[in-house]
Design a protein around this motif. Structure first.
Motif, PDB file in Angstrom:
ATOM      1  N   ASP A 162       0.830  -1.292  -0.072  1.00 15.20           N
ATOM      2  CA  ASP A 162       0.036   0.092  -0.035  1.00 15.20           C
ATOM      3  C   ASP A 162       0.989   1.240  -0.063  1.00 15.20           C
ATOM      4  OD1 ASP A 162      -1.880   1.900   0.411  1.00 15.20           O
ATOM      5  OD2 ASP A 162      -2.521   1.465   2.366  1.00 15.20           O
ATOM      6  N   PHE A 163       1.245   1.755  -1.222  1.00 16.41           N
ATOM      7  CA  PHE A 163       1.992   2.976  -1.348  1.00 16.41           C
ATOM      8  C   PHE A 163       1.608   4.336  -1.642  1.00 16.41           C
ATOM      9  CE2 PHE A 163       4.931  -0.769  -2.451  1.00 16.41           C
ATOM     10  CZ  PHE A 163       5.558  -0.840  -1.216  1.00 16.41           C
ATOM     11  N   ALA A 164      -0.007   4.221  -1.451  1.00 15.10           N
ATOM     12  CA  ALA A 164      -0.700   5.454  -1.465  1.00 15.10           C
ATOM     13  C   ALA A 164      -0.070   6.459  -0.664  1.00 15.10           C
ATOM     14  CB  ALA A 164      -2.175   5.169  -1.313  1.00 15.10           C
ATOM     15  N   PRO A 165       0.244   7.663  -1.464  1.00 17.17           N
ATOM     16  CA  PRO A 165       1.282   8.559  -0.804  1.00 17.17           C
ATOM     17  C   PRO A 165       0.720   9.448   0.492  1.00 17.17           C
ATOM     18  CG  PRO A 165       0.165   9.424  -2.860  1.00 17.17           C
ATOM     19  CD  PRO A 165      -0.420   8.250  -2.876  1.00 17.17           C
ATOM     20  N   GLY A 166       1.462   9.181   1.519  1.00 21.79           N
ATOM     21  CA  GLY A 166       1.170  10.063   2.615  1.00 21.79           C
ATOM     22  C   GLY A 166       2.272  11.108   2.596  1.00 21.79           C
ATOM     23  N   PHE A 167       3.454  10.578   2.168  1.00 22.46           N
ATOM     24  CA  PHE A 167       4.675  11.615   1.822  1.00 22.46           C
ATOM     25  C   PHE A 167       5.361  10.986   0.608  1.00 22.46           C
ATOM     26  CE2 PHE A 167       8.869  13.149   2.465  1.00 22.46           C
ATOM     27  CZ  PHE A 167       8.652  14.700   2.243  1.00 22.46           C
ATOM     28  N   ARG A 168       5.422  11.939  -0.470  1.00 21.91           N
ATOM     29  CA  ARG A 168       5.841  11.163  -1.933  1.00 21.91           C
ATOM     30  C   ARG A 168       7.199  10.942  -1.770  1.00 21.91           C
ATOM     31  NH1 ARG A 168       1.585  11.294  -5.576  1.00 21.91           N
ATOM     32  NH2 ARG A 168       0.001  12.647  -4.924  1.00 21.91           N
ATOM     33  N   VAL A 169       7.816  10.088  -2.587  1.00 23.74           N
ATOM     34  CA  VAL A 169       9.093   9.895  -2.766  1.00 23.74           C
ATOM     35  C   VAL A 169       9.726  11.198  -3.401  1.00 23.74           C
ATOM     36  CG1 VAL A 169      10.696   8.500  -4.175  1.00 23.74           C
ATOM     37  CG2 VAL A 169       9.054   7.445  -3.135  1.00 23.74           C
ATOM     38  N   ASP A 170       9.081  11.700  -4.381  1.00 22.70           N
ATOM     39  CA  ASP A 170       9.502  13.023  -4.984  1.00 22.70           C
ATOM     40  C   ASP A 170       9.769  14.084  -3.825  1.00 22.70           C
ATOM     41  OD1 ASP A 170      10.033  12.437  -7.784  1.00 22.70           O
ATOM     42  OD2 ASP A 170       7.867  12.860  -8.041  1.00 22.70           O
ATOM     43  N   LEU A 171       9.112  14.337  -2.830  1.00 24.26           N
ATOM     44  CA  LEU A 171       9.636  15.351  -1.982  1.00 24.26           C
ATOM     45  C   LEU A 171      10.330  14.929  -0.982  1.00 24.26           C
ATOM     46  CD1 LEU A 171       5.664  16.436  -1.331  1.00 24.26           C
ATOM     47  CD2 LEU A 171       7.584  17.719  -2.420  1.00 24.26           C
ATOM     48  N   HIS A 172      10.456  13.582  -0.860  1.00 27.28           N
ATOM     49  CA  HIS A 172      11.508  13.325   0.104  1.00 27.28           C
ATOM     50  C   HIS A 172      12.923  13.459  -0.437  1.00 27.28           C
ATOM     51  CE1 HIS A 172      12.322  10.718   4.180  1.00 27.28           C
ATOM     52  NE2 HIS A 172      13.201  11.481   3.927  1.00 27.28           N
ATOM     53  N   HIS A 173      13.107  13.215  -1.812  1.00 28.61           N
ATOM     54  CA  HIS A 173      14.284  13.286  -2.441  1.00 28.61           C
ATOM     55  C   HIS A 173      14.630  14.782  -2.459  1.00 28.61           C
ATOM     56  CE1 HIS A 173      16.508  14.125  -6.333  1.00 28.61           C
ATOM     57  NE2 HIS A 173      17.185  12.864  -5.951  1.00 28.61           N
ATOM     58  N   LYS A 174      13.788  15.539  -2.808  1.00 24.24           N
ATOM     59  CA  LYS A 174      14.106  17.147  -2.427  1.00 24.24           C
ATOM     60  C   LYS A 174      14.587  17.499  -1.056  1.00 24.24           C
ATOM     61  CE  LYS A 174      11.021  19.732  -1.063  1.00 24.24           C
ATOM     62  NZ  LYS A 174      10.460  20.339   0.318  1.00 24.24           N
ATOM     63  N   ASP A 175      13.947  16.768  -0.162  1.00 24.74           N
ATOM     64  CA  ASP A 175      14.350  16.987   1.297  1.00 24.74           C
ATOM     65  C   ASP A 175      15.819  16.731   1.529  1.00 24.74           C
ATOM     66  OD1 ASP A 175      11.839  18.346   1.654  1.00 24.74           O
ATOM     67  OD2 ASP A 175      11.324  16.797   3.024  1.00 24.74           O
ATOM     68  N   LEU A 176      16.365  15.248   0.847  1.00 20.77           N
ATOM     69  CA  LEU A 176      17.370  14.903   1.256  1.00 20.77           C
ATOM     70  C   LEU A 176      18.582  15.670   0.326  1.00 20.77           C
ATOM     71  CD1 LEU A 176      16.637  10.998   0.776  1.00 20.77           C
ATOM     72  CD2 LEU A 176      17.529  11.953   2.946  1.00 20.77           C
ATOM     73  N   LYS A 177      18.218  16.344  -0.679  1.00 19.83           N
ATOM     74  CA  LYS A 177      19.039  17.333  -1.455  1.00 19.83           C
ATOM     75  C   LYS A 177      19.449  18.331  -0.615  1.00 19.83           C
ATOM     76  CE  LYS A 177      16.991  17.567  -5.451  1.00 19.83           C
ATOM     77  NZ  LYS A 177      17.003  18.003  -6.766  1.00 19.83           N
ATOM     78  N   ILE A 178      18.269  18.798   0.245  1.00 22.57           N
ATOM     79  CA  ILE A 178      18.620  20.058   1.190  1.00 22.57           C
ATOM     80  C   ILE A 178      19.646  19.431   2.237  1.00 22.57           C
ATOM     81  CG2 ILE A 178      17.472  21.451   2.931  1.00 22.57           C
ATOM     82  CD1 ILE A 178      14.892  21.538   1.199  1.00 22.57           C
ATOM     83  N   ALA A 179      19.371  18.395   2.746  1.00 23.19           N
ATOM     84  CA  ALA A 179      20.160  17.890   3.674  1.00 23.19           C
ATOM     85  C   ALA A 179      21.792  17.791   3.270  1.00 23.19           C
ATOM     86  CB  ALA A 179      19.774  16.372   4.387  1.00 23.19           C
ATOM     87  N   LEU A 180      21.709  17.155   1.964  1.00 26.49           N
ATOM     88  CA  LEU A 180      23.344  17.152   1.464  1.00 26.49           C
ATOM     89  C   LEU A 180      23.955  18.248   1.197  1.00 26.49           C
ATOM     90  CD1 LEU A 180      22.684  14.186  -1.179  1.00 26.49           C
ATOM     91  CD2 LEU A 180      24.090  14.001   1.121  1.00 26.49           C
TER      92      LEU A 180
END
Length: 313
Positions: A226-244
């Motif tokens: 069940d991968f209906a989005p609560g928090f999308r992969v795309d947005l977490h990718h954006k956040d990880l780039k901020i962290a990097l």
């Protein structure tokens, strides 16, 4: 209190609803008018533009995908600052870069408008329950004012430093969440491939030192596909780039975050960017040579970052 709320995504809509329920007069704006209408039925006032929100509110809260959207809503042709009065307060609950938060705060200060960067954690479940954790950056008085408003949506409100500090803490939060999801996905894959009673195994793991909110909330989604989005992969990718980027600026090594960011990118490259970040198990299954089973998500395709209403974790 006269409040404005802009960005009625998975997180923003329930947050605005809690503010209405707390007795505030809330003017709301969103690109999708259906979300506005839903809140109007609960007592909110529908705004016709960000400028309309600024005209009616003393405190404006934004909950948007990334800094370009925040900039446009605040400083665009019909932006909030075209009508917001001096002495007002802007609270940005989006997840953006610390540098962007500092720049926004400086531009608002030039207009005598206070600013607090206040990203949140807790996912859609925390937003619906009103139990979010809020990490606030700003001066003492602005944070005090923000806290009076955000108490309606949060179980934890913490002042973590000056403007931009909230976003630095949120970057650390997203590193921890992504790392935990990746390890839960690896553990679930191992259990499934070795004939163990997976549900029994997860029950005992949840009772020991391995217990975590991620294990509790994301492992069942992985098992149910069940991968209906609560928090999308795309947005977490954006956040990880901020962290990097923050780690690069601080001149520290974050090798695990780098590897996990690549796993998340692999998901996006495979067309899974629109799925919930618990779908990270699909990337690990592909690496392990396993057939990737179907998903119950209604949003199987990747979306451009910033192209969807904000969904913060």
């Amino acid at each position: 209190m006269d409040l404005g709320f802009i960005g009625l995504g998975v997180m923003g809509e329930p947050m605005a609803g809690h503010l209405v329920a707390a007795g505030h007069d809330v003017v709301v704006f969103n690109r999708s008018h259906a979300k506005v209408q839903a809140l109007e039925s609960r007592g909110a006032v529908g705004g016709t533009s960000p400028a309309h929100v600024g005209e009616k509110a003393d405190v404006v809260i934004t909950m948007l995908p990334d800094s370009p959207e925040v900039d446009e809503v605040l400083f665009g042709t019909e932006g909030v600052v075209t009508t917001l009065r001096p002495g007002s307060l802007v609270i940005d609950c989006s997840t953006i870069s610390p540098d962007a938060a500092v720049a926004i705060g400086a531009r608002l200060a030039d207009r005598d408008i206070a600013f607090v960067d206040a990203p949140v954690s807790g996912g859609d479940a925390g937003a619906k329950a009103g139990t979010l954790a809020v990490m606030m950056g700003g001066d003492d008085e602005s944070v005090r004012r923000a806290g009076e408003v955000l108490t309606a949506v949060a179980a934890s409100l913490v002042h973590v430093g000056p403007v931009g500090a909230g976003q630095l803490v949120k970057a650390a939060n997203q590193m921890l969440v992504a790392g935990n999801i990746a390890l839960v996905a690896e553990a679930v894959t191992l259990l499934q491939r070795t004939g163990v009673d997976v549900e029994a195994a997860l029950a005992v793991l949840g009772g020991g030192l391995a217990a975590s909110k991620v294990l509790e909330m994301k492992a069942p989604k992985m098992l149910a596909r069940d991968f209906a989005p609560g928090f999308r992969v795309d947005l977490h990718h954006k956040d990880l780039k901020i962290a990097l980027a923050a780690a690069e600026q601080a001149r520290i090594a974050v090798p695990l975050t780098g590897v996990i960011t690549q796993l998340v990118q692999a998901l996006r490259s495979a067309g899974d960017g629109g799925l919930d970040h618990s779908a990270l198990i699909r990337a690990l299954e592909r690496l392990s040579g396993a057939a990737v089973e179907g998903t119950r998500s209604s949003t199987p395709h990747s979306v451009s970052e910033g192209g969807q209403p904000c969904r913060q974790h």
